[in-house]
Write an enzyme that holds these catalytic residues in place. Structure first.
Site, PDB file in Angstrom:
ATOM      1  N   ARG A  15       0.652  -1.386   0.617  1.00  0.00           N
ATOM      2  CA  ARG A  15      -0.129  -0.044  -0.166  1.00  0.00           C
ATOM      3  C   ARG A  15       0.801   0.836  -0.417  1.00  0.00           C
ATOM      4  O   ARG A  15       1.831   0.799  -0.119  1.00  0.00           O
ATOM      5  CB  ARG A  15      -0.921  -0.039   1.351  1.00  0.00           C
ATOM      6  CG  ARG A  15      -2.121  -1.516   1.869  1.00  0.00           C
ATOM      7  CD  ARG A  15      -3.004  -1.092   2.402  1.00  0.00           C
ATOM      8  NE  ARG A  15      -2.138  -1.788   3.999  1.00  0.00           N
ATOM      9  CZ  ARG A  15      -2.576  -1.796   5.214  1.00  0.00           C
ATOM     10  NH1 ARG A  15      -3.180  -1.734   4.882  1.00  0.00           N
ATOM     11  NH2 ARG A  15      -1.650  -2.278   5.427  1.00  0.00           N
ATOM     12  N   LYS A  75       1.518   2.182   7.277  1.00  0.00           N
ATOM     13  CA  LYS A  75       1.968   0.510   7.918  1.00  0.00           C
ATOM     14  C   LYS A  75       2.542   1.901   9.636  1.00  0.00           C
ATOM     15  O   LYS A  75       3.454   2.870   8.673  1.00  0.00           O
ATOM     16  CB  LYS A  75       2.436   0.225   8.506  1.00  0.00           C
ATOM     17  CG  LYS A  75       1.503  -1.044   7.098  1.00  0.00           C
ATOM     18  CD  LYS A  75       0.625  -1.758   8.175  1.00  0.00           C
ATOM     19  CE  LYS A  75       1.124  -2.721   9.828  1.00  0.00           C
ATOM     20  NZ  LYS A  75       0.034  -2.783  10.894  1.00  0.00           N
ATOM     21  N   TYR A  94      -1.258   4.174  10.390  1.00  0.00           N
ATOM     22  CA  TYR A  94      -1.546   3.353  11.436  1.00  0.00           C
ATOM     23  C   TYR A  94      -0.228   3.065  12.603  1.00  0.00           C
ATOM     24  O   TYR A  94       0.981   2.938  12.078  1.00  0.00           O
ATOM     25  CB  TYR A  94      -1.669   1.645  10.845  1.00  0.00           C
ATOM     26  CG  TYR A  94      -3.235   2.614  10.619  1.00  0.00           C
ATOM     27  CD1 TYR A  94      -4.494   2.186  11.068  1.00  0.00           C
ATOM     28  CD2 TYR A  94      -2.632   2.132   8.750  1.00  0.00           C
ATOM     29  CE1 TYR A  94      -5.526   2.231  10.279  1.00  0.00           C
ATOM     30  CE2 TYR A  94      -4.940   2.541   8.316  1.00  0.00           C
ATOM     31  CZ  TYR A  94      -5.607   1.581   8.833  1.00  0.00           C
ATOM     32  OH  TYR A  94      -7.102   2.241   8.616  1.00  0.00           O
ATOM     33  N   HIS A  96      -0.679   1.246  16.191  1.00  0.00           N
ATOM     34  CA  HIS A  96      -0.871  -0.122  16.960  1.00  0.00           C
ATOM     35  C   HIS A  96       0.408   0.298  18.336  1.00  0.00           C
ATOM     36  O   HIS A  96       0.764  -0.857  18.229  1.00  0.00           O
ATOM     37  CB  HIS A  96      -0.853  -1.388  16.027  1.00  0.00           C
ATOM     38  CG  HIS A  96      -1.833  -0.676  15.218  1.00  0.00           C
ATOM     39  ND1 HIS A  96      -3.607  -1.230  15.397  1.00  0.00           N
ATOM     40  CD2 HIS A  96      -1.955  -0.587  13.854  1.00  0.00           C
ATOM     41  CE1 HIS A  96      -4.330  -0.637  14.578  1.00  0.00           C
ATOM     42  NE2 HIS A  96      -3.089  -0.807  13.213  1.00  0.00           N
ATOM     43  N   GLU A 118      -6.122   4.969  13.682  1.00  0.00           N
ATOM     44  CA  GLU A 118      -6.910   4.108  14.148  1.00  0.00           C
ATOM     45  C   GLU A 118      -7.524   4.141  15.660  1.00  0.00           C
ATOM     46  O   GLU A 118      -8.128   3.627  16.907  1.00  0.00           O
ATOM     47  CB  GLU A 118      -5.828   3.061  14.596  1.00  0.00           C
ATOM     48  CG  GLU A 118      -5.102   2.751  16.021  1.00  0.00           C
ATOM     49  CD  GLU A 118      -3.493   2.925  15.686  1.00  0.00           C
ATOM     50  OE1 GLU A 118      -2.590   2.731  16.440  1.00  0.00           O
ATOM     51  OE2 GLU A 118      -3.622   3.854  14.154  1.00  0.00           O
ATOM     52  N   ASP A 270      -2.425  -6.959  15.491  1.00  0.00           N
ATOM     53  CA  ASP A 270      -2.160  -5.452  15.349  1.00  0.00           C
ATOM     54  C   ASP A 270      -2.154  -5.094  16.622  1.00  0.00           C
ATOM     55  O   ASP A 270      -0.896  -4.327  16.871  1.00  0.00           O
ATOM     56  CB  ASP A 270      -2.663  -4.242  14.385  1.00  0.00           C
ATOM     57  CG  ASP A 270      -2.337  -4.966  13.057  1.00  0.00           C
ATOM     58  OD1 ASP A 270      -1.078  -4.760  12.806  1.00  0.00           O
ATOM     59  OD2 ASP A 270      -2.825  -4.260  11.498  1.00  0.00           O
TER      60      ASP A 270
END
Length: 372
Positions: A15, A75, A94, A96, A118, A270
């Site tokens: 991505r 990511k 993101y 996490h 998130e 995650d």
């Protein structure tokens, strides 16, 4: 503002932070966009398309990080990327962080402001930037689970939908949120016998209204979870506590009592995973077996369908990216409390309460930190 889009370096992550169309929107707002050469190749967008949209193509990630005021990724930054972040820079991706103390330490050391997709919320209490990938992961969980159930993959040798005269597979979905709902859609559509468990009665009623008798809804007590898991061919873990580590709902001791060759797919990996025996895997080596139970715990499941995932993600993230670029960090976050709760790290301080609790660190509310 100068916005930087580096190529993703996590294993089998294809991505990219912004599509050419999103770059074009940023240019229309008067911003400059740097894109690392080849960053969009995984979604079928080459440098020429980004250049046509107005981006400046640069050869290395180091140049992107060095020049950009805001880095937009997909990511969480890997250690080499964290080392390139600097004080005052915005990282929008993101993260996490709850189960990842190393990343927390490196981001704090960098001095950057790290905003996590998130944990950004909306007026209804939803997670609008997590939802698109939860949709993809939920649908994929049944796809990969069905594959893992094949005998050649170590599974029970069960066809998810069965055939006339032979019962379908039994699927237990832990969590009735976005990911769980989309997992149920695919599983029910394939003809499986599906049970979904959740602690929210309004959510269970909503799911019952949508699916009718094609789906069993069960209130998620410990005993109900155990009963569903022990009888299932495929268990999908789709629980989420925003920003926090996932609770462990399936314990190691359960494995010996499960159906031999059953499959666990942990969408929650995650955030640390909701099965006690979960550990992160990759698309390169996605499964492992413990006690005869197949575990699929890929941490970036939507990365397997990067084109669909990137365009879906950009549809959700672009307004927030533009707000940060147009107004700057402080004004954008002071004016929008839903964006503000996305701040996880700012100037070395932890501004997400769930992350601070998980890492046993001091919590500094973003509002106070920004005002200071």
């Amino acid at each position: 503002m100068i916005i930087g889009i580096p190529g993703e370096i996590k294993v089998h992550e294809y991505r990219v932070g912004m599509t050419p169309a999103s770059v074009g929107e940023a240019l229309m707002h008067g911003h400059q966009v740097l894109v690392q050469s080849g960053a969009g190749s995984g979604i079928g967008c080459d440098d020429a398309q980004y250049r046509a949209a107005g981006a400046e193509i640069v050869p290395t990630a180091a140049e992107v990080f060095a020049r950009a005021e805001m880095v937009v990724k997909v990511k969480e930054p890997q250690p080499d990327e964290c080392a390139m972040l600097r004080e005052g820079q915005i990282l929008f991706t993101y993260l996490h962080l709850a189960p990842d103390p190393l990343q927390v330490r490196l981001l704090r050391q960098s001095g950057c402001t790290a905003i996590a997709y998130e944990t950004v919320t909306d007026s209804s209490g939803g997670l609008p930037l997590l939802a698109p990938m939860s949709e993809v992961a939920g649908r994929m969980s049944i796809q990969v689970g069905a594959s893992c159930l094949q005998k050649s993959s170590g599974g029970r040798g069960v066809l998810l939908g069965g055939v006339p005269g032979v019962p379908p597979a039994r699927v237990a979905i832990l969590g009735g949120g976005v990911a769980g709902y989309h997992a149920a859609r695919i599983a029910v559509g394939m003809g499986a016998e599906v049970t979904i468990l959740d602690k929210s009665l309004p959510r269970l009623r909503h799911l019952n209204d949508i699916f009718g008798p094609g789906l069993r809804t069960v209130y998620a007590t410990g005993q109900a979870i155990e009963d569903a898991v022990l009888g299932a061919d495929l268990v999908v873990g789709a629980v989420l506590i925003p920003g926090a580590a996932a609770p462990k709902l399936v314990r190691r001791e359960h494995l010996a009592r499960m159906q031999p060759g059953a499959v666990l797919v942990d969408i929650s990996i995650d955030q640390g995973g909701c099965f006690e025996t979960s550990r992160p895997t990759t698309h390169q080596d996605p499964t492992y077996e413990i006690g005869g139970i197949v575990h699929y715990c890929v941490g970036n499941m939507p990365g397997a369908v990067p084109r669909t995932s990137t365009f879906a993600l950009n549809n959700a993230t672009l307004p927030y990216t533009l707000a940060l670029a147009d107004k700057g960090l402080k004004r954008a976050c002071l004016e929008d409390p839903h964006l503000r709760v996305g701040i996880n790290i700012h100037a070395g301080k932890v501004s997400c309460e769930a992350v601070a609790e998980a890492q046993d660190l001091q919590y500094q509310p973003a509002l106070g930190v920004l005002a200071a």
